[in-house]
Design an enzyme around this catalytic site. Structure first.
Site, mmCIF file in Angstrom:
data_model
loop_
_atom_site.group_PDB
_atom_site.id
_atom_site.type_symbol
_atom_site.label_atom_id
_atom_site.label_comp_id
_atom_site.label_asym_id
_atom_site.label_seq_id
_atom_site.Cartn_x
_atom_site.Cartn_y
_atom_site.Cartn_z
ATOM 1 C CE LYS A 53 -3.801 -2.431 2.202
ATOM 2 N NZ LYS A 53 -4.594 -2.752 3.385
ATOM 3 C CD GLN A 97 -3.471 -4.361 6.467
ATOM 4 O OE1 GLN A 97 -3.589 -3.314 5.832
ATOM 5 N NE2 GLN A 97 -3.861 -5.518 5.988
ATOM 6 C CG ASP A 120 -9.620 0.028 4.860
ATOM 7 O OD1 ASP A 120 -9.341 -0.439 3.744
ATOM 8 O OD2 ASP A 120 -8.913 -0.151 5.872
HETATM 9 N N1 GUN Z 1 -6.845 -6.711 6.142
HETATM 10 C C1 GUN Z 1 -7.164 -7.467 5.076
HETATM 11 N N2 GUN Z 1 -7.732 -6.709 4.118
HETATM 12 C C2 GUN Z 1 -7.777 -5.455 4.592
HETATM 13 C C3 GUN Z 1 -8.235 -4.219 4.060
HETATM 14 O O1 GUN Z 1 -8.758 -4.120 2.948
HETATM 15 N N3 GUN Z 1 -8.100 -3.136 4.867
HETATM 16 C C4 GUN Z 1 -7.557 -3.221 6.104
HETATM 17 N N4 GUN Z 1 -7.468 -2.095 6.835
HETATM 18 N N5 GUN Z 1 -7.109 -4.343 6.632
HETATM 19 C C5 GUN Z 1 -7.228 -5.457 5.877
#
Ligand code: GUN
Length: 282
Positions: A53, A97, A120
């Site tokens: 990311k 995350q 998100d």
């Molecule tokens: N963990 C697995 N997928 C995601 C996601 O799309 N966003 C976040 N914040 N954590 C995750």
């Protein structure tokens, strides 16, 4: 029949270059889009996701602010950090995350993020906005799936039956609502659905987001259907596979996403798009 592949890597690159153009314009106007990413603990998969990311931000001209904390971080400290970021005008998106360590209430943490910075799309206000058709941030993975459907000319789904296998808050439920908003007739199925194969065989669009390796086989697919595989499962030999058994599915489906190189790259591209949107809405 051999299904046509939907190349998520190529489509994600296209989305990222569109994002880069918008980011450059905002930066030139004195507002560089910025994403804060918070990682708690040392989960190896999460470390990889977060690294991807952050580097995607850099490549598209977004600023990223990465904060990593040990697994012993107290929930109150995390909430305080989010409150500070909510007030920071130079940060437009905040992503924590998941998963978080068990002593931290993930839902409470998500609700602490300002809905204006919830890139998100996990906040209850974002989920509610999706439910009632109001503007708001949509979760990145289902948003990426919809973009793939648009790309192959299936953005409008009136008269089509969509089946979503999986009911998570992150993928299954928002995916079903987005398909409904595109006028599909939607069924949500899951691992406990009786005669799952018969349900799947009704699907003109089948989205697999159940987290079980190769659970959806060719015999469960309607000939010519669009098959979107959200699953990323690691096999004992270290290789990756989806929730769909690609080998048998590709002989029946009309379109299919590969794993890797399908939905995965789209998720990050849509995160960047949401962050630029958050900045533009400032
Ligand atoms: N963990 C697995 N997928 C995601 C996601 O799309 N966003 C976040 N914040 N954590 C995750």
């Amino acid at each position: 029949m051999t299904a046509q592949r939907i190349d998520g890597k190529a489509l994600a690159a296209q989305v990222r270059s569109e994002v880069a153009v918008r980011a450059a314009a905002l930066t030139a106007a004195g507002r560089q889009p910025a994403l804060a990413v918070i990682l708690v603990g040392a989960d190896p998969a999460s470390q990889v996701y977060v690294r991807n990311k952050v580097s995607a931000c850099e490549q598209a001209g977004l600023r990223s602010v990465l904060e990593t904390y040990g697994a012993e971080l107290r929930e109150a400290e995390l909430l305080a950090r989010i409150h500070t970021m909510n007030q920071d005008d130079a940060i437009h998106g905040i992503l924590v995350q998941l998963p978080l360590p068990p002593h931290i209430d993930a839902q409470r943490v998500i609700e602490a993020i300002s809905p204006r910075k919830d890139v998100d799309g996990f906040h209850v206000a974002s989920a509610g906005a999706l439910m009632v058709g109001q503007p708001g941030f949509r979760p990145c993975t289902p948003l990426g799936c919809m973009r793939m459907l648009e790309h192959i000319g299936m953005g409008k789904l009136r008269g089509k039956h969509a089946v979503v296998v999986g009911r998570s808050n992150i993928v299954g439920k928002p995916m079903a609502l987005m398909l409904l908003a595109a006028d599909a007739t939607v069924t949500i199925a899951h691992s406990g659905t009786p005669d799952l194969a018969a349900t799947c065989r009704h699907a003109d669009v089948l989205v697999a987001a159940v987290g079980r390796p190769r659970m959806i086989t060719g015999s469960m697919i309607k000939p010519g259907a669009v098959v979107i595989d959200v699953g990323i499962n690691r096999l004992p030999d270290g290789s990756l596979c989806g929730d769909v058994d690609f080998e048998s599915a590709q002989d029946v489906a009309g379109w299919i996403t590969p794993v890797p190189g399908g939905v995965g790259p789209m998720t990050i591209a849509m995160l960047l798009a949401n962050t630029v949107q958050a900045c533009a809405q400032g």
